[in-house]
Design a protein around this motif. Structure first.
Motif, PDB file in Angstrom:
ATOM      1  N   SER A  59     -51.651  14.256  17.690  1.00  0.00           N
ATOM      2  CA  SER A  59     -52.135  13.665  18.942  1.00  0.00           C
ATOM      3  C   SER A  59     -52.861  12.351  18.725  1.00  0.00           C
ATOM      4  O   SER A  59     -53.151  11.962  17.592  1.00  0.00           O
ATOM      5  N   SER A  86     -46.005  16.055  23.306  1.00  0.00           N
ATOM      6  CA  SER A  86     -46.383  16.970  22.229  1.00  0.00           C
ATOM      7  C   SER A  86     -47.126  18.170  22.824  1.00  0.00           C
ATOM      8  O   SER A  86     -46.623  18.789  23.761  1.00  0.00           O
ATOM      9  N   GLU A 110     -41.327  15.349  27.199  1.00  0.00           N
ATOM     10  CA  GLU A 110     -41.248  15.909  25.843  1.00  0.00           C
ATOM     11  C   GLU A 110     -39.849  16.472  25.612  1.00  0.00           C
ATOM     12  O   GLU A 110     -39.293  17.145  26.467  1.00  0.00           O
ATOM     13  N   LYS A 115     -42.890  22.987  22.495  1.00  0.00           N
ATOM     14  CA  LYS A 115     -44.073  22.149  22.679  1.00  0.00           C
ATOM     15  C   LYS A 115     -44.365  21.973  24.165  1.00  0.00           C
ATOM     16  O   LYS A 115     -45.523  22.049  24.599  1.00  0.00           O
TER      17      LYS A 115
END
Ligand SMILES: C[S@@+](CC[C@H](N)C(=O)[O-])C[C@H]1O[C@@H](n2cnc3c(N)ncnc32)[C@H](O)[C@@H]1O
Length: 225
Positions: A59, A86, A110, A115
Motif C-alpha cells: 500500500s 489492492s 482491482e 484482493k
C-alpha cells in the motif's frame, strides 16, 4: 474536530491492515510469488502479476495516505478515481476525505478478485462502502466509463500501465484536478518509467508537477487547464 479518517471504524480498519503490512517482508513476499523486485521488471501480463502477488500488501505509506487525505480535502474533491485498489488502504484515506468533503464517490479498480473481496470487506468494516465503487477487472476496461468530471486520480497500479491509464482518464480530469502517482522512485532506470516521468514534466502535457519525498516518492501533478 473528529474527521472520518480519525473515526473509530476507519482507525480500526487501517490499523489492522497497516499492522499486517508491517509484519510482512515485502521483498520475500514478492520472491515467494516468483517476482524478484530487485531484478528486471517482471515480463508478465498484468493479470499474471496480480495473481502471483495476490497475498502481498503493497500500500501507500501512512504518510502517503495522510497526504492523499489532505490533498483530497484541499481541493474539495467529490469524484476520485484510483488505479490499483489492492487491499483498499489508499481507498480508505481517499473515501474518508470525500465523505468529509460532503460526500461523493471513489471509483477504484482491482484486477485480482480475492484482493477485491478483501477490500470490500474492509470498506464495510470502515463504514465507507457507500462512498466507494470497486470495479473488478482490468483498469484499461473498467475505467472507460467514468463520470463527466473527475477531481483527483491516484495512479498506483502496475508501473508500466500508468501512462495509458492517465491518458484514458485525462479527458475527464477537470482543470485544477490532481494526479497523484505513488512510488515514482521505483524502476527509474527503465524506459517506461523514464518516458512516463518525461510525459508528466512535458509542458505540452499541461501539468504542473512536483516530487514529494514521501516513502518511495510521490509525484503530485496539477492539471492546469
Ligand atoms: C501497489 S498495489 C495498490 C495499492 C493500493 N493503492 C493501496 O495503497 O493500498 C497495485 C495493485 O494494482 C493492481 N493492478 C495492477 N494492474 C491492474 C490493472 N490493469 N487493472 C486493475 N488493477 C490492477 C494489482 O493487482 C495490485 O493489487
Amino acid at each position: 474536530m473528529l474527521t472520518t479518517l480519525h473515526s473509530d471504524p476507519v482507525v480500526a480498519t487501517l490499523t489492522r491492515l497497516l499492522s499486517a503490512e508491517d509484519q510482512q517482508d515485502v521483498v520475500r513476499a514478492f520472491a515467494a510469488a516468483g517476482v524478484d523486485v530487485h531484478g528486471e521488471y517482471p515480463d508478465l501480463g498484468a493479470a499474471e502479476l496480480a495473481e502471483r502477488t495476490k497475498d502481498v500488501i503493497m500500500s501507500v505509506s501512512r504518510e502517503g495516505g495522510e497526504l492523499l487525505y489532505l490533498l483530497t480535502r484541499a481541493i474539495q474533491a467529490r469524484t476520485v478515481v484510483e488505479f490499483g485498489t489492492s487491499f483498499g488502504i489508499s481507498t480508505l484515506y481517499l473515501a474518508s476525505a470525500v465523505r468529509d468533503n460532503g460526500g461523493g464517490r471513489v471509483i477504484t479498480t482491482e484486477l485480482q478478485a480475492d484482493k477485491a473481496r478483501g477490500a470490500q470487506e474492509s470498506f464495510a468494516a470502515a463504514g465507507l462502502s457507500d462512498t466507494i465503487e470497486l470495479r473488478l477487472g482490468d483498469a484499461r476496461e473498467t475505467l472507460k466509463d467514468l463520470p463527466e468530471t473527475v477531481d483527483l486520480l491516484l495512479l498506483d497500479g502496475w508501473l508500466h500501465l500508468r501512462q495509458s491509464i492517465l491518458e484514458l482518464v485525462w479527458p475527464r480530469l477537470r482543470p485544477g484536478a490532481l494526479v497523484v502517482v505513488d512510488d515514482i522512485d521505483l524502476h527509474t532506470d527503465l524506459d517506461f518509467a523514464q518516458s512516463f516521468l518525461a510525459h508528466l514534466k512535458d509542458p505540452a502535457t499541461g501539468l504542473l508537477t512536483l516530487r514529494l519525498p514521501v516513502h518511495q516518492g510521490v509525484q503530485v501533478c496539477l492539471k492546469l487547464a
